[in-house]
Scaffold this motif. Structure first.
Motif, short mmCIF file in Angstrom:
data_model
loop_
_atom_site.label_atom_id
_atom_site.label_comp_id
_atom_site.label_asym_id
_atom_site.label_seq_id
_atom_site.Cartn_x
_atom_site.Cartn_y
_atom_site.Cartn_z
N GLY A 189 4.98 -7.46 -0.92
CA GLY A 189 4.00 -6.74 -1.25
C GLY A 189 3.84 -5.42 -0.51
O GLY A 189 4.76 -5.11 0.42
N SER A 190 3.04 -4.49 -0.85
CA SER A 190 3.02 -3.16 -0.07
C SER A 190 1.57 -2.74 -0.01
O SER A 190 0.81 -2.97 -1.16
CB SER A 190 4.01 -2.30 -0.68
OG SER A 190 3.67 -0.98 -0.20
N GLY A 191 1.18 -1.79 0.67
CA GLY A 191 -0.10 -1.03 0.70
C GLY A 191 0.27 0.41 0.32
O GLY A 191 1.29 0.69 0.03
N PRO A 192 -0.83 1.41 0.25
CA PRO A 192 -0.69 2.76 0.10
C PRO A 192 0.21 3.17 1.09
O PRO A 192 0.26 3.01 2.22
CB PRO A 192 -1.89 3.28 0.14
CG PRO A 192 -2.92 2.19 -0.01
CD PRO A 192 -2.19 0.96 0.51
N LEU A 193 1.11 4.42 0.96
CA LEU A 193 1.78 5.00 1.72
C LEU A 193 1.32 5.40 3.12
O LEU A 193 1.70 5.18 4.14
CB LEU A 193 2.47 6.15 1.06
CG LEU A 193 3.50 7.25 1.96
CD1 LEU A 193 4.70 6.16 2.44
CD2 LEU A 193 3.87 8.47 1.24
N MET A 194 0.19 6.04 2.93
CA MET A 194 -0.53 6.72 4.14
C MET A 194 -1.23 5.69 4.95
O MET A 194 -1.60 6.05 6.06
CB MET A 194 -1.42 8.00 3.92
CG MET A 194 -0.69 8.99 3.11
SD MET A 194 0.92 9.43 3.90
CE MET A 194 0.17 9.73 5.45
N VAL B 276 9.64 -2.43 2.63
CA VAL B 276 9.07 -2.90 1.43
C VAL B 276 10.46 -2.42 0.45
O VAL B 276 10.73 -3.09 -0.40
CB VAL B 276 7.97 -2.05 1.04
CG1 VAL B 276 7.67 -2.15 -0.40
CG2 VAL B 276 6.79 -2.73 1.84
N ILE B 277 10.79 -1.16 0.64
CA ILE B 277 11.93 -0.51 -0.04
C ILE B 277 13.31 -1.31 0.06
O ILE B 277 13.92 -1.73 -0.75
CB ILE B 277 12.10 1.02 -0.03
CG1 ILE B 277 11.07 1.69 -0.37
CG2 ILE B 277 13.30 1.32 -0.59
CD1 ILE B 277 11.01 2.99 -0.02
N SER C 288 8.61 -5.12 -12.13
CA SER C 288 7.24 -5.50 -12.27
C SER C 288 6.69 -4.52 -13.04
O SER C 288 7.13 -3.33 -13.24
CB SER C 288 6.69 -5.21 -10.85
OG SER C 288 5.16 -5.20 -10.88
N ILE C 289 5.71 -4.90 -13.89
CA ILE C 289 4.85 -4.01 -14.86
C ILE C 289 4.17 -2.82 -13.90
O ILE C 289 3.65 -1.95 -14.65
CB ILE C 289 3.97 -4.73 -15.96
CG1 ILE C 289 2.79 -5.20 -15.37
CG2 ILE C 289 4.82 -5.53 -16.75
CD1 ILE C 289 1.71 -5.39 -16.29
N SER C 290 4.01 -2.89 -12.57
CA SER C 290 3.50 -2.16 -11.88
C SER C 290 3.98 -0.60 -12.00
O SER C 290 3.45 0.37 -11.76
CB SER C 290 3.41 -2.52 -10.42
OG SER C 290 4.70 -2.29 -9.82
N VAL C 291 5.12 -0.46 -12.33
CA VAL C 291 5.89 0.55 -12.57
C VAL C 291 5.23 1.38 -13.72
O VAL C 291 5.37 2.84 -13.93
CB VAL C 291 7.42 0.76 -12.62
CG1 VAL C 291 7.90 0.12 -11.48
CG2 VAL C 291 7.83 -0.15 -13.96
N HIS C 292 4.89 0.69 -14.86
CA HIS C 292 4.21 1.20 -16.01
C HIS C 292 2.68 1.71 -15.80
O HIS C 292 2.17 2.70 -16.20
CB HIS C 292 4.35 0.35 -17.19
CG HIS C 292 5.78 -0.03 -17.36
ND1 HIS C 292 6.59 0.89 -17.96
CD2 HIS C 292 6.34 -1.12 -17.51
CE1 HIS C 292 7.89 0.24 -18.10
NE2 HIS C 292 7.70 -0.81 -17.72
N GLU D 226 -0.18 1.52 -4.97
CA GLU D 226 1.05 1.06 -5.13
C GLU D 226 2.28 2.03 -5.06
O GLU D 226 3.31 1.50 -5.61
CB GLU D 226 1.04 -0.14 -6.49
CG GLU D 226 0.10 -1.00 -6.51
CD GLU D 226 -0.23 -2.00 -7.66
OE1 GLU D 226 0.54 -1.45 -8.69
OE2 GLU D 226 -0.62 -2.88 -7.56
N SER D 227 2.05 2.81 -4.44
CA SER D 227 3.22 4.24 -4.49
C SER D 227 4.52 3.75 -3.96
O SER D 227 5.48 3.87 -4.59
CB SER D 227 2.78 5.24 -3.60
OG SER D 227 2.25 4.96 -2.44
#
Length: 236
Positions: A86-91, A101-102, A134-138, A144-145
């Motif tokens: 998983g991930s958090g916001p970029l900043m 993450v990448i 993931s459907i997160s890209v839609h 979730e950037s």
């Protein structure tokens, strides 16, 4: 799937475990991998599958993994890539965090796919690459950037690679699940169970069923993209 040699990444997680269990029940020969400390060794021991803990962000670890797969299974028919973090916001992340993450969610998919295709080609009988996106890209939800950057890459990679490999009888499938009741969710187990019962989270078994549906299609039938989500899917 009887007798097929299958590499499953992320095999200690909810979806990976369910996939491994179904493969064994179907008579396949799975080789399981997940990161060190994931509980993979104990799970593989319980189900009797070959395994190796490996950090798939490390190219040397990937090389060792495929050496072990070749030694144990002799060949490879299918790759099912379920690994992810998983991930958090970029900043809210440092550089090491977003790079991890990448590397986990995209780079490892590309690296493992390349190795898997090399193995499948040697058999001369074709095979399949199944990548969990993931459907997160839609949805493109706030926060979730970085995660979407990786999973969006997986989607484009899968859909393009399919065209590159289709004449070699190597199928490429993108599975795009919605929110899953797995440890990646920021909720304790009892909360995940409640949300799953209320159809807000997908059972990992349902995602595994979708993966096996794609894997067991007859020759000439390619499930290109399969989107599966809980009935009450978050949209923001």
């Amino acid at each position: 799937m009887v007798g097929r040699a299958v590499l499953v990444t992320g095999a200690a997680g909810g979806v990976g475990r369910e996939v491994a269990t179904r493969l064994l029940e179907a008579g396949a020969r799975p080789f399981l991998t997940d990161r060190p400390g994931s509980g993979l060794t104990a799970f593989a021991g319980e189900c009797g599958a070959a395994s190796l803990e490996a950090d798939l962000t490390d190219g040397r670890a990937i090389a060792r993994l495929f050496d072990a797969v070749t030694e144990e299974l002799d060949s490879l028919d299918d790759l099912i890539a379920c690994a992810g973090v998983g991930s958090g916001p970029l900043m809210e992340m440092d550089e090491a965090g977003w790079r991890y993450v990448i590397e986990s969610n995209l780079m490892s998919y590309v690296a493992c796919t390349q190795r898997a295709v090399e193995c499948i080609r040697r058999t001369g009988r074709g095979g399949s690459i199944i990548l969990v996106g993931s459907i997160s890209v839609h949805i493109k939800a706030v926060g979730e950037s970085v995660y979407n950057a990786a999973k969006g890459g997986v989607a484009s990679f899968a859909e393009t690679l399919r065209k590159e490999l289709m004449h070699e009888h190597i199928r490429v499938t993108l599975i795009e699940p919605g929110a899953i009741a797995s440890a990646m969710q920021p909720f304790p187990p009892e909360e995940r169970a409640r949300m799953m019962a209320e159809h807000q989270l997908l059972p990992p078994a349902a995602v595994a069923d979708a993966i096996l549906f794609a894997a067991t299609q007859p020759p000439g039938v390619d499930i290109v993209t399969l989107r599966i989500e809980p009935q009450i899917q978050k949209v923001v």
